[in-house]
Every structure is written in structure tokens, then in C-alpha cells.
Design a protein around this motif. Sequence first.
Motif, short mmCIF file in Angstrom:
data_model
loop_
_atom_site.label_atom_id
_atom_site.label_comp_id
_atom_site.label_asym_id
_atom_site.label_seq_id
_atom_site.Cartn_x
_atom_site.Cartn_y
_atom_site.Cartn_z
N SER A 154 -8.49 1.58 -5.90
CA SER A 154 -8.12 1.37 -4.49
C SER A 154 -8.01 2.65 -3.68
O SER A 154 -7.65 2.61 -2.51
N ILE A 155 -8.31 3.81 -4.28
CA ILE A 155 -8.29 5.05 -3.50
C ILE A 155 -9.66 5.74 -3.58
O ILE A 155 -10.46 5.44 -4.47
N ARG A 178 0.84 -1.19 0.00
CA ARG A 178 0.00 0.00 0.00
C ARG A 178 0.88 1.24 0.00
O ARG A 178 1.84 1.33 0.77
N ASP A 179 0.54 2.18 -0.87
CA ASP A 179 1.26 3.44 -0.88
C ASP A 179 1.03 4.15 0.46
O ASP A 179 -0.10 4.29 0.92
N GLU A 180 2.13 4.58 1.09
CA GLU A 180 2.04 5.15 2.43
C GLU A 180 1.25 6.46 2.46
O GLU A 180 0.66 6.80 3.49
N GLU A 181 1.22 7.20 1.37
CA GLU A 181 0.56 8.50 1.38
C GLU A 181 -0.87 8.45 0.87
O GLU A 181 -1.71 9.22 1.33
N THR A 182 -1.15 7.59 -0.09
CA THR A 182 -2.49 7.57 -0.67
C THR A 182 -3.30 6.33 -0.30
O THR A 182 -4.52 6.33 -0.44
N GLY A 183 -2.62 5.28 0.14
CA GLY A 183 -3.30 4.03 0.45
C GLY A 183 -3.56 3.16 -0.76
O GLY A 183 -4.17 2.08 -0.63
#
Length: 381
Positions: free
Chosen positions: A380-381, A17-22
Motif C-alpha cells: 500500500s505504499i 491509513r497511516d498519516e505519514e506514509t499512507g
Amino acid sequence: MARGDTLDVRDQIQEYRDEETGALVRRLTADGSDNDSLYFTSTSFVGDGSDTVVFRSDRTGGWEFYLLEIGAGRLVQVTQSESGDAGRGCVDPGGRLFYHDGRALKVVDLDNMSEDLIYTAPEGTRCALPSCTADGSHVAFTYVEDIPTSTESGRIYSTMGERYYQHPFSMIIRVDTSSGEAVAVWGERMWFSHVIIHPHRSDLALFCHEGGSHVDQRMWTVDLTDGQRRKPRPLYHQHPGESCCHEYFTQQGDVGFQSNACLGEETLGFNCFVRPDGAWLRQFLLPGPRPGHIQSNSDNTLIIGDRAHLSHDDPEGGAFMSLITHENGRGVVRRLCRHDTSWLTQTSHPHPTFSPDDRWGLYSSDSGGACNVYMMDVTSI
């Protein structure tokens, strides 16, 4: 590895998972070699889903094409080029890869890995990016007179000005992939590239006059039904101080591209869409600098890009992939995930594309050193 060999790469495929956007991101390659998805004017996916992709890699010392079955983690070497350095390629979603091996255009059936030679360009020329119709019936590309240059510095585009002023002879060729019949579409003593054949009309091609900021009119179309005296027509007449770049065909057959326009000391960026006959144009003002490259989903309602500037004062935007919708004449930009690429080489340019099911975006990045191929879940965002 050699052509036809397989490798288990399940240990290289990683989701996070991208740490900033999820956003959900899936890394597909990680063996220390450089890997590159196909150029954004072609899909890299095989079939109707998002489980099988084609990409280039230098993992054997020279660039070759590979087929990855993501779920199984099975990697197959597709080509073993005679030149030792397979050039650019394009994929027919039905299951064929067309690629340049030096001056040769070859086709590989991705089901059985059989390969055929279908065209060879003249000596003293270099072949550029191929594209194919949606049904794979025709491939179009350009060959360009191969003239030595003296301004190569190792920096990307360092020879662009010199090559532009050399006026090398360029020729667009269209090849019937069943018969091998080659047709000379258009040629002139002007450097051009980025030939893209219309997805549903094999008689219509789009190309650009190459040379970056030296070029006054970038985009042109040429129609084979015009007869022997056919001439290219400018697509979207550029105004003084305006530049265009990174054109592509949507699945509906319109042309998407980006433009910059100077307004005093400020440069405005736009996403644009025009019909191939130039009869219709829509422009969408972006909130900051334009993405490097964009691509549309299947119905052109969603755009992915490889920059995500939220304003003109957003220094971080160049490190993110973007999701863009178009509303009331403006592009609405969201950040999808970080790519953190260096932008220093063509291989490191993300060049995003959608999967056929519109769920995933595919891109490349050299974040961390070697260039790898990634997927991002746009839902996913």
C-alpha cells in the motif's frame, strides 16, 4: 469465555491509513486486554491466505490462545490451559497449534478444536519457545533448569546476567507430532533458547547461547544425523566486539539474522543470511541502527522490520515498521507505518511476520496503553 466459545469482534477490527506514509493498517484487537501475535520465528496465519490468525490474549485473566477469522469478525478461544497461563506456541500452516501448558506440550486441531497432550518435560524445568517444521511433522524446543534469581527489577532482561552466570542445564527436545516420540537432541550446562527446527529438515536445529552481551558465540546448529556423539557447531563465528541476534529460518532454509559491529565509536548494523552449514554468507550494511527484529517474505526478496532508521542520526526510526530490500551490499530502508510501541516488555515488541500471500505484515504494539495486534498492507505504499 471458555475454550471453544466464540465472540463477535467486528467492532474491534478497524482499518485506517497511516498519516505519514499512507500505508493501510488494520487493527485486529481493541477490548482493553493485552494481545500478542506469535513470535517472529513462527507464522501466526492459518492456511495459505491472510484471513485467519492465531494470537495470545489475557482477556480472560490469564494468557490463552485465540483464533480470529478476520473477515467474519469471529473470535474463538482455542485453549483453556491447566496452568492458567498458556506459554509460547507455534502454528503449523495446515491448521494445528502447538503450545506449552506449563511443562506440557499440547497440540490443538484448529478445525475442530480437539486437543492432545504429546509431551511433558521433567519436573524442575521450564519450557521455552517451540518451533515446528513446515509440514508440522516435528516440533523442537528447549527445557531449562528452573533456578530462582535475585535480580528481578521489573525491567526487561534484568535477570539476564544472573541467569547466564548460573549456567542452568538446558536440553533441546524434538517431538514427532504423530507418534509422540521425543528425542534428546543436545544438552549442556549453558543457558540456551531460541530453538528453531529447519523448515524442511527435521534432523537439523538451530539454537542460541542466551545471555545477551555476555555471550561470545550466539548461534549454533546441531544435526541429528551425526549420531550419538553429535556436537553442536558454531554458525557464523563472531569476532571480538561483534554481536548477533534474532536468527530465523527463511522459507528456503537459509538462516537470517542481524549483527552489530563496532567501528571506533560507531556501531554498524547488518542484515545477514547464511546457509546452515556456514558455507555461504551475505551481509548487507544498514543506513542506521538495525531493526529490532526482521522477517523475510516467501522468496526472501523483501524484509519487514520493527524499526526503520534512515540514518544514524534518525531519532524517529524506532517508532516505525520498515520495508527493506537488499541491493549492492546495502539494506535499503523505507518506512511502512508507525507502531509507536514502548518496547518495555516482550509482549510490546512488534515481532513482525509476513502473511503466506506476502501482502500483509503482522505485528504487536502497546501504543495507547494495552497491547494490540495489527496488520499492515506492504503493497500500500
